[in-house]
Motif scaffolding. Structure first.
Motif, short mmCIF file in Angstrom:
data_model
loop_
_atom_site.label_atom_id
_atom_site.label_comp_id
_atom_site.label_asym_id
_atom_site.label_seq_id
_atom_site.Cartn_x
_atom_site.Cartn_y
_atom_site.Cartn_z
N ILE A 12 -37.04 18.37 -10.67
CA ILE A 12 -36.95 19.31 -9.55
C ILE A 12 -35.47 19.62 -9.39
O ILE A 12 -34.62 18.73 -9.42
CB ILE A 12 -37.50 18.68 -8.24
CG1 ILE A 12 -39.03 18.65 -8.27
CG2 ILE A 12 -37.01 19.45 -7.02
CD1 ILE A 12 -39.69 20.03 -8.10
N VAL A 13 -35.12 20.87 -9.24
CA VAL A 13 -33.72 21.28 -9.15
C VAL A 13 -33.42 21.78 -7.74
O VAL A 13 -34.10 22.68 -7.23
CB VAL A 13 -33.39 22.39 -10.17
CG1 VAL A 13 -31.92 22.80 -10.06
CG2 VAL A 13 -33.71 21.93 -11.59
N LEU A 14 -32.42 21.18 -7.11
CA LEU A 14 -31.90 21.68 -5.84
C LEU A 14 -30.68 22.53 -6.17
O LEU A 14 -29.65 22.01 -6.62
CB LEU A 14 -31.54 20.54 -4.91
CG LEU A 14 -30.90 20.97 -3.57
CD1 LEU A 14 -31.88 21.78 -2.73
CD2 LEU A 14 -30.40 19.76 -2.80
N GLU A 129 -38.09 16.49 -1.51
CA GLU A 129 -39.06 15.41 -1.67
C GLU A 129 -40.48 15.96 -1.71
O GLU A 129 -41.33 15.50 -2.49
CB GLU A 129 -38.93 14.41 -0.52
CG GLU A 129 -39.89 13.23 -0.65
CD GLU A 129 -39.69 12.18 0.41
OE1 GLU A 129 -40.15 11.04 0.20
OE2 GLU A 129 -39.08 12.48 1.45
N ARG A 130 -40.75 16.97 -0.90
CA ARG A 130 -42.09 17.56 -0.88
C ARG A 130 -42.40 18.23 -2.22
O ARG A 130 -43.52 18.14 -2.73
CB ARG A 130 -42.16 18.58 0.27
CG ARG A 130 -43.58 18.96 0.67
CD ARG A 130 -43.54 19.82 1.92
NE ARG A 130 -43.06 19.05 3.06
CZ ARG A 130 -42.36 19.58 4.07
NH1 ARG A 130 -42.05 20.85 4.07
NH2 ARG A 130 -41.98 18.82 5.07
N SER A 137 -42.92 14.75 -9.94
CA SER A 137 -41.65 14.51 -10.62
C SER A 137 -40.94 13.29 -10.04
O SER A 137 -41.08 12.98 -8.85
CB SER A 137 -40.73 15.73 -10.50
OG SER A 137 -39.46 15.46 -11.04
N THR A 138 -40.16 12.60 -10.87
CA THR A 138 -39.35 11.48 -10.40
C THR A 138 -37.86 11.77 -10.56
O THR A 138 -37.02 10.90 -10.37
CB THR A 138 -39.68 10.19 -11.17
OG1 THR A 138 -39.46 10.42 -12.58
CG2 THR A 138 -41.13 9.78 -10.93
N GLU A 139 -37.53 13.02 -10.92
CA GLU A 139 -36.14 13.40 -11.14
C GLU A 139 -35.72 14.54 -10.22
O GLU A 139 -36.49 15.48 -10.00
CB GLU A 139 -35.92 13.84 -12.59
CG GLU A 139 -36.13 12.77 -13.63
CD GLU A 139 -35.86 13.30 -15.03
OE1 GLU A 139 -35.48 12.49 -15.89
OE2 GLU A 139 -36.02 14.52 -15.26
#
Length: 218
Positions: A12-14, A129-130, A137-139
């Motif tokens: 997941i990319v922030l 997180e959602r 995903s864990t990344e």
């Protein structure tokens, strides 16, 4: 670039900068947007508040707010606006601007910066997180200029640990706007045989993340 530097696989990319605030993930040659800002980007919010406090631009307004926040200790309750998977920063900016202008005798700049960071970063952690839970995903990979912020990395890292995951981030060399990002994308595209003649090239300033066809990634 973030994946190449950190070794993250499919996170997941922030994506947080002066112009963007998005939570995205890759699927089928497109980065899908799970959540984003409904108004101004987080970096824009930080820059505008830095001007209210008359903080210098050297090396950047966001960096100077981060340093002030490190010296803050008193948390001031600010508007917390998460709507589903989206966030809003215009309300918190208006609110804290008024505090800085009308109640400077009650709140120090350090405490204001500390409270602004803690509140906005908590909003980002919540929607990230959602998104992780949604796709399993864990990344988490934090990119963009605001991604340099150590406190944001710490908060995101704590959330990832609680989910048995891991956060990946880079430093200022790769977070801020620079040619190496463009060069990396160009090199990947060229390696896959994807080229664009100069006379067919143009700039789309408001190209949305999910409108880009990632030709060079399977």
């Amino acid at each position: 670039m973030g994946r190449a530097i950190t070794g993250a696989d499919n996170p997941i990319v922030l994506y947080v900068s002066g112009g963007n605030t998005q939570v995205i993930a890759y699927s089928q040659q497109t980065y899908r947007i799970f959540g984003e800002t409904l108004d101004i980007a987080i970096g824009n919010c930080l820059d505008r508040f830095a001007r209210v406090l008359k903080l210098p631009n050297d090396p950047s307004p966001g960096y100077n707010i981060e340093q002030y926040a490190k010296r803050g200790s008193k948390y001031i309750e600010l508007p917390y606006t998460v709507k589903g998977m989206d966030v809003s920063f215009s309300g918190i900016l208006s609110f804290i601007e008024q505090l800085a202008k009308t109640k400077a005798d009650q709140y120090t700049p350090e405490d204001l910066c500390y409270s602004l960071q803690e509140t906005m970063f908590a909003m980002l952690v919540e929607i990230t997180e959602r998104a992780m839970a949604h796709i399993g995903s864990t990344e988490v990979l934090v990119v963009g200029g605001v991604g340099c912020n150590v406190r944001l990395q710490e908060m995101m890292g704590q959330m990832a640990i609680e989910r048995n995951g891991k956060v990946f981030a880079t430093d200022m060399r790769y977070c801020i706007d620079n040619g190496i990002m463009i060069a990396q994308a160009g090199a990947l595209a060229f390696a896959r045989g994807f080229t664009t003649p100069v006379h067919d090239s143009w700039i789309t300033q408001r190209f949305r993340t999910d409108q880009v066809h990632v030709e060079w990634r399977t």
